[in-house]
Design an enzyme around this catalytic site. Sequence first.
Site, PDB file in Angstrom:
ATOM      1  N   GLU A   1      23.539  -7.762  82.753  1.00 19.16           N
ATOM      2  CA  GLU A   1      23.334  -8.926  81.787  1.00 19.16           C
ATOM      3  C   GLU A   1      23.349  -8.402  80.489  1.00 19.16           C
ATOM      4  O   GLU A   1      22.734  -7.588  79.949  1.00 19.16           O
ATOM      5  CB  GLU A   1      21.802  -9.428  82.215  1.00 19.16           C
ATOM      6  CG  GLU A   1      21.792 -10.683  81.398  1.00 19.16           C
ATOM      7  CD  GLU A   1      20.248 -11.504  81.943  1.00 19.16           C
ATOM      8  OE1 GLU A   1      20.108 -11.344  83.004  1.00 19.16           O
ATOM      9  OE2 GLU A   1      19.572 -12.251  80.988  1.00 19.16           O
TER      10      GLU A   1
ATOM     11  N   ASP B   1      13.933   2.398  94.142  1.00 21.47           N
ATOM     12  CA  ASP B   1      14.273   0.820  95.194  1.00 21.47           C
ATOM     13  C   ASP B   1      13.588  -0.255  94.314  1.00 21.47           C
ATOM     14  O   ASP B   1      12.543  -0.717  94.088  1.00 21.47           O
ATOM     15  CB  ASP B   1      13.232   1.217  96.438  1.00 21.47           C
ATOM     16  CG  ASP B   1      13.387   0.206  97.359  1.00 21.47           C
ATOM     17  OD1 ASP B   1      14.057  -0.933  97.148  1.00 21.47           O
ATOM     18  OD2 ASP B   1      13.002   0.356  98.353  1.00 21.47           O
TER      19      ASP B   1
ATOM     20  N   HIS C   1      21.788 -14.595  72.945  1.00 23.88           N
ATOM     21  CA  HIS C   1      22.101 -14.394  74.364  1.00 23.88           C
ATOM     22  C   HIS C   1      23.476 -14.503  74.277  1.00 23.88           C
ATOM     23  O   HIS C   1      24.524 -13.753  74.892  1.00 23.88           O
ATOM     24  CB  HIS C   1      21.578 -15.331  75.402  1.00 23.88           C
ATOM     25  CG  HIS C   1      21.921 -15.247  76.730  1.00 23.88           C
ATOM     26  ND1 HIS C   1      21.396 -14.064  77.588  1.00 23.88           N
ATOM     27  CD2 HIS C   1      22.597 -15.780  77.696  1.00 23.88           C
ATOM     28  CE1 HIS C   1      21.762 -14.148  78.735  1.00 23.88           C
ATOM     29  NE2 HIS C   1      22.742 -15.060  78.861  1.00 23.88           N
TER      30      HIS C   1
ATOM     31  N   LYS D   1      10.742 -12.920  85.348  1.00 26.45           N
ATOM     32  CA  LYS D   1      12.237 -12.586  85.565  1.00 26.45           C
ATOM     33  C   LYS D   1      12.604 -11.776  84.469  1.00 26.45           C
ATOM     34  O   LYS D   1      13.286 -10.646  84.571  1.00 26.45           O
ATOM     35  CB  LYS D   1      12.887 -13.573  86.071  1.00 26.45           C
ATOM     36  CG  LYS D   1      14.428 -13.570  86.340  1.00 26.45           C
ATOM     37  CD  LYS D   1      15.249 -13.348  85.098  1.00 26.45           C
ATOM     38  CE  LYS D   1      16.916 -12.896  85.669  1.00 26.45           C
ATOM     39  NZ  LYS D   1      17.706 -12.426  84.433  1.00 26.45           N
TER      40      LYS D   1
HETATM   41  C1  MEV Z   1      17.066 -14.417  80.938  1.00 28.33           C
HETATM   42  O1  MEV Z   1      17.520 -13.268  81.802  1.00 28.33           O
HETATM   43  C2  MEV Z   1      15.476 -13.875  81.130  1.00 28.33           C
HETATM   44  C3  MEV Z   1      14.866 -15.114  80.091  1.00 28.33           C
HETATM   45  O2  MEV Z   1      14.808 -15.933  80.636  1.00 28.33           O
HETATM   46  C4  MEV Z   1      13.226 -14.479  80.171  1.00 28.33           C
HETATM   47  C5  MEV Z   1      12.286 -15.477  79.706  1.00 28.33           C
HETATM   48  O3  MEV Z   1      12.514 -16.882  79.726  1.00 28.33           O
HETATM   49  O4  MEV Z   1      11.154 -15.151  79.148  1.00 28.33           O
HETATM   50  C6  MEV Z   1      15.119 -14.831  78.639  1.00 28.33           C
END
Ligand code: MEV
Length: 432
Positions: free
Chosen positions: A85, A290, A387, A274
């Site tokens: 990513e 792992d 991003h 995530k």
């Molecule tokens: C993107 O991979 C992760 C985010 O969505 C985490 C978040 O929203 O805190 C930017």
Amino acid sequence: MSKSISGFSKLSKNQKIEWIIKTYFENSDVAENIIKQYWNSNERLQQLHDEFIENTITNFYLPFGIAPNFLIDGELFVIPMAIEESSVIAAASKAAKFWLKRGGFKAEVIATVKTGQVHFTFDGDVEKLNSKFESIKGNLISEARSITQNMEARGGGIVAIDLIDKSDSIPNYFQLHASFKTKDAMGANFINSCLEQFAKTFKREVDPSLGSVEIIMSILSNYVPDCLVRAEVSCPIQELKVGESLSPQLFAEKFIRAIEIAEIEPYRAVTHNKGIMNGIDAVVLATGNDFRAIEAGAHAYAARNGRYSSLTHATVEDGIFKFWIEIPLALGTVGGLTRLHPLAKIALQMLGNPTAVELMKITAVAGLAQNFAAISSLITTGIQQGHMKMHLMNILNELEASDSEKKAMVSHFKTNVVTHNSVVEALENIRS
Ligand code: MEV
């Protein structure tokens, strides 16, 4: 043409490729070239990868990057990360630099106990089973000695074995619930071997006159709430100057509110966590650990109170902003692929060949940094600005931009908003 095949695993690598190409691809040359392009020209290295799994036909690359400037308990680290990513390493590096000037990260391992269970059914008198268990507990441990002696010499081993009656959930269901310390190994093989030995000893020792024992399965648990690490950052509120748009006070308030939302709202908590796992998984992968085990354990921990919630927390007390993560991380720095995969070995060397406990701290810090960067963007500029800037190169590659076009585009998008359409348009402009 039939798409099923028997004896596939016995075919050579080339035969396997031949089969998949003729069965699933129309443009066979292109597919075959792509598959083979990823073979390593170093035959021994390729063989090592081939032998990690069954039916290897090629390698699947992930970028291996590094995030510098992580000050953890007074020591500087560069953190290796394997991740696809675009914005993850940039975000980690930015957070590391921010906290470098504010005392860095502090980390503490709270516990290192792992769990495994022998699941079985028993149809006799429970009282008698309990007293039998107490009398054979010593045998369970002594008969596993050939498995445990090396681990004991390193300071690990079996911590406890308990008999648990679960028959109120499933009729006749019981467990031998065991806990272990596995020092610098993740310990899956050690734990599973001990459990299978416990099952054998137990089955033999419980006389059928007491009731019949049927072993269902013996397996470690990836739920490791007692293999727990905490990492934290803190600073006076007035030092929370992140970007230009918010005062430190407002930044702190919005940050804390964002964490509170993740604490009470599962839809947000999943995305929040995530983002944390973006950092954690990248280190786990780079160090040959792992990541599926780590993911499963982390999310189960996030739901331990009955509602899925945030793995990070934040407070402001007496003008001090504090932000921390608590996460179970059953990691190893010996065994598994950690020393076998040449890049995992390099990753561990970069980290100064850490113990498992040290790697737990470093990994938790990577997760915390990632979350700090994500929340900081979300409550200020929004996530897309950073991003999409990082994603620009992916769009340009998808559009087959040349090196000079890429250079022009990077310069153009320093002051323009990146969207898929805006990149297509800008590229068309310079091409015409
Ligand atoms: C993107 O991979 C992760 C985010 O969505 C985490 C978040 O929203 O805190 C930017």
